[in-house]
Motif scaffolding. Structure first.
Motif, PDB file in Angstrom:
ATOM      1  N   GLY A   1      26.538  67.049  -8.119  1.00 33.02           N
ATOM      2  CA  GLY A   1      27.062  68.057  -9.039  1.00 33.02           C
ATOM      3  C   GLY A   1      28.424  67.711  -9.571  1.00 33.02           C
ATOM      4  O   GLY A   1      28.679  67.776 -10.785  1.00 33.02           O
ATOM      5  N   GLU A   2      29.334  67.322  -8.681  1.00 35.17           N
ATOM      6  CA  GLU A   2      30.701  66.978  -9.081  1.00 35.17           C
ATOM      7  C   GLU A   2      30.709  65.790 -10.042  1.00 35.17           C
ATOM      8  O   GLU A   2      31.421  65.798 -11.052  1.00 35.17           O
ATOM      9  CB  GLU A   2      31.529  66.651  -7.841  1.00 35.17           C
ATOM     10  CG  GLU A   2      32.944  66.211  -8.124  1.00 35.17           C
ATOM     11  CD  GLU A   2      33.695  65.809  -6.861  1.00 35.17           C
ATOM     12  OE1 GLU A   2      34.616  64.983  -6.968  1.00 35.17           O
ATOM     13  OE2 GLU A   2      33.344  66.302  -5.772  1.00 35.17           O
TER      14      GLU A   2
ATOM     15  N   HIS B   1      28.421  64.795 -12.093  1.00 32.43           N
ATOM     16  CA  HIS B   1      27.871  65.114 -13.418  1.00 32.43           C
ATOM     17  C   HIS B   1      28.753  66.095 -14.176  1.00 32.43           C
ATOM     18  O   HIS B   1      29.077  65.882 -15.351  1.00 32.43           O
ATOM     19  CB  HIS B   1      26.461  65.676 -13.281  1.00 32.43           C
ATOM     20  CG  HIS B   1      25.804  65.969 -14.593  1.00 32.43           C
ATOM     21  ND1 HIS B   1      25.821  65.080 -15.649  1.00 32.43           N
ATOM     22  CD2 HIS B   1      25.121  67.054 -15.036  1.00 32.43           C
ATOM     23  CE1 HIS B   1      25.171  65.585 -16.677  1.00 32.43           C
ATOM     24  NE2 HIS B   1      24.745  66.797 -16.337  1.00 32.43           N
ATOM     25  N   LEU B   2      29.162  67.165 -13.509  1.00 36.55           N
ATOM     26  CA  LEU B   2      29.883  68.226 -14.199  1.00 36.55           C
ATOM     27  C   LEU B   2      31.340  67.872 -14.484  1.00 36.55           C
ATOM     28  O   LEU B   2      31.887  68.245 -15.519  1.00 36.55           O
ATOM     29  CB  LEU B   2      29.804  69.518 -13.372  1.00 36.55           C
ATOM     30  CG  LEU B   2      28.385  70.095 -13.196  1.00 36.55           C
ATOM     31  CD1 LEU B   2      28.414  71.305 -12.278  1.00 36.55           C
ATOM     32  CD2 LEU B   2      27.768  70.448 -14.534  1.00 36.55           C
ATOM     33  N   GLU B   3      31.983  67.147 -13.563  1.00 35.77           N
ATOM     34  CA  GLU B   3      33.403  66.842 -13.730  1.00 35.77           C
ATOM     35  C   GLU B   3      33.660  65.455 -14.317  1.00 35.77           C
ATOM     36  O   GLU B   3      34.681  65.240 -14.967  1.00 35.77           O
ATOM     37  CB  GLU B   3      34.123  66.973 -12.379  1.00 35.77           C
ATOM     38  CG  GLU B   3      34.091  68.393 -11.806  1.00 35.77           C
ATOM     39  CD  GLU B   3      34.852  68.516 -10.505  1.00 35.77           C
ATOM     40  OE1 GLU B   3      35.630  67.582 -10.175  1.00 35.77           O
ATOM     41  OE2 GLU B   3      34.665  69.527  -9.802  1.00 35.77           O
TER      42      GLU B   3
ATOM     43  N   ASP C   1      30.948  63.528 -15.823  1.00 35.24           N
ATOM     44  CA  ASP C   1      29.893  63.191 -16.782  1.00 35.24           C
ATOM     45  C   ASP C   1      29.181  61.896 -16.389  1.00 35.24           C
ATOM     46  O   ASP C   1      28.898  61.041 -17.230  1.00 35.24           O
ATOM     47  CB  ASP C   1      30.457  63.084 -18.202  1.00 35.24           C
ATOM     48  CG  ASP C   1      29.362  63.078 -19.262  1.00 35.24           C
ATOM     49  OD1 ASP C   1      28.300  63.661 -18.995  1.00 35.24           O
ATOM     50  OD2 ASP C   1      29.563  62.480 -20.342  1.00 35.24           O
TER      51      ASP C   1
ATOM     52  N   SER D   1      21.816  69.326 -15.084  1.00 33.49           N
ATOM     53  CA  SER D   1      22.987  70.001 -15.651  1.00 33.49           C
ATOM     54  C   SER D   1      23.015  71.477 -15.277  1.00 33.49           C
ATOM     55  O   SER D   1      24.085  72.096 -15.234  1.00 33.49           O
ATOM     56  CB  SER D   1      23.012  69.840 -17.172  1.00 33.49           C
ATOM     57  OG  SER D   1      21.916  70.503 -17.763  1.00 33.49           O
ATOM     58  N   LYS D   2      21.843  72.058 -14.968  1.00 33.90           N
ATOM     59  CA  LYS D   2      21.757  73.456 -14.549  1.00 33.90           C
ATOM     60  C   LYS D   2      21.861  73.622 -13.031  1.00 33.90           C
ATOM     61  O   LYS D   2      21.881  74.753 -12.532  1.00 33.90           O
ATOM     62  CB  LYS D   2      20.423  74.058 -15.017  1.00 33.90           C
ATOM     63  CG  LYS D   2      20.244  74.103 -16.527  1.00 33.90           C
ATOM     64  CD  LYS D   2      21.194  75.085 -17.174  1.00 33.90           C
ATOM     65  CE  LYS D   2      20.914  75.213 -18.663  1.00 33.90           C
ATOM     66  NZ  LYS D   2      21.868  76.134 -19.325  1.00 33.90           N
TER      67      LYS D   2
ATOM     68  N   PHE E   1      25.474  70.905  -5.534  1.00 31.72           N
ATOM     69  CA  PHE E   1      26.032  71.366  -6.801  1.00 31.72           C
ATOM     70  C   PHE E   1      27.154  72.382  -6.592  1.00 31.72           C
ATOM     71  O   PHE E   1      28.154  72.359  -7.299  1.00 31.72           O
ATOM     72  CB  PHE E   1      24.936  72.000  -7.666  1.00 31.72           C
ATOM     73  CG  PHE E   1      23.847  71.047  -8.052  1.00 31.72           C
ATOM     74  CD1 PHE E   1      23.987  70.201  -9.143  1.00 31.72           C
ATOM     75  CD2 PHE E   1      22.669  70.989  -7.314  1.00 31.72           C
ATOM     76  CE1 PHE E   1      22.976  69.322  -9.498  1.00 31.72           C
ATOM     77  CE2 PHE E   1      21.658  70.116  -7.665  1.00 31.72           C
ATOM     78  CZ  PHE E   1      21.804  69.272  -8.751  1.00 31.72           C
TER      79      PHE E   1
END
Length: 287
Positions: free
Chosen positions: A177-178, A180-182, A184, A204-205, A267
């Motif tokens: 999660g980190e 991807h979200l922080e 990319d 992404s969800k 996530f």
């Protein structure tokens, strides 16, 4: 050559020890059990690797990341030529190179791995992921070999690289999660995602479906194979180092179980091995 005879060097190693204590309690817990000379060497190597990591992680743009990494590469080149800067990290590393039969190449490999992160593209296959992991983490295993396997005639290079790959895959599975979200970044191989029918949209969800769990477990099983291969080769390591290296492998492998206990939530939850669990896992390493 006694470290305690050089007050400056004592402080240099304390500086490096402070870095590993701050950034990796699991590594520090395991490797602080080594004899002091070897523990100090591990601290210095970790401090270098952390500086390499931070060159990428603490700079907001690819341009600034490249500048920081180019600067560190220049410093390593100067070190190779015995013209290093008069700073704690480089003084400590020089002492390590004086005490042990070190190879400079894995340090350059580490920096190559960091450059792969700057010019990041998701790995296509598991083989691609392991090649990347060999540079960014397997290189650390090769750095440590002259310290923890100084008395063997066996070639333990692949075992050391395997441990690094296993730990990097563990990091990836913990930080999905980190990353991807922080950052990319998606380190999950695209072919593996397709095979398990898990999409980037679902990622992404933060969707934890049966397909996600199957994908996650397929990579975790590969990491666990590599941990097992490494532990099987542990007879070749120095007697005074076996506990530390086996404990570090088992404690890090324990991160995978912490994700499982949290129902595969990488996530929204921080997955780690608690101090009590470290003690229990490390106790098993002594048998």
């Amino acid at each position: 050559m006694q470290i305690h005879g050089n007050p400056s060097l004592v402080e240099d190693y304390k500086y490096c020890e402070g870095i590993i204590k701050h950034y990796s309690k699991s590594f520090y817990y395991a490797f602080s059990t080594l004899p002091q000379e070897k523990a100090n060497a591990v601290y210095a190597i970790y401090a270098f690797c952390r500086q390499a990591d931070n060159s990428v992680d603490e700079n907001p743009t690819s341009a600034s990341q490249l500048v920081a990494l180019d600067h560190l590469t220049d410093e390593l080149n100067r070190f190779q030529q015995r013209q290093e800067k008069d700073l704690p990290l480089w003084r400590a590393l020089r002492d390590v190179f004086n005490r042990f039969e070190m190879d400079i190449q894995p340090f350059f490999d580490q920096l190559k791995g960091q450059r792969m992160d700057i010019h990041f593209t998701s790995p296509d296959t598991l083989t691609d992921l392991e090649e990347y992991s060999a540079y960014v983490a397997g290189s650390v295993g090769k750095m440590l070999l002259p310290i923890i396997a100084s008395g063997t005639n066996r070639d333990l290079t692949q075992s050391a690289v395997n441990l690094g790959i296993a730990m990097q895959i563990t990091n990836i599975l913990r930080d999905i999660g980190e990353d991807h979200l922080e950052k990319d970044r998606i380190y999950l191989p695209t072919q593996e995602m397709a095979a398990f029918r898990y999409t980037k949209h679902e990622l992404s969800k933060g969707i934890i479906s049966d397909n996600f769990i199957a994908l996650w477990e397929s990579l975790a099983m590969r990491a666990e194979e590599l941990y097992a291969d490494f532990i099987d080769s542990s007879a070749g390591f120095d007697e005074d180092s076996k506990f530390a290296v086996i404990a570090s492998a088992r404690v890090y492998r324990g991160i995978l179980n912490s994700v499982r206990k949290n129902n595969y939530d990488c996530f929204r939850k921080k997955n780690y091995v608690s101090k009590l669990e470290m003690v229990k896992i490390a106790a098993e390493a002594s048998f």
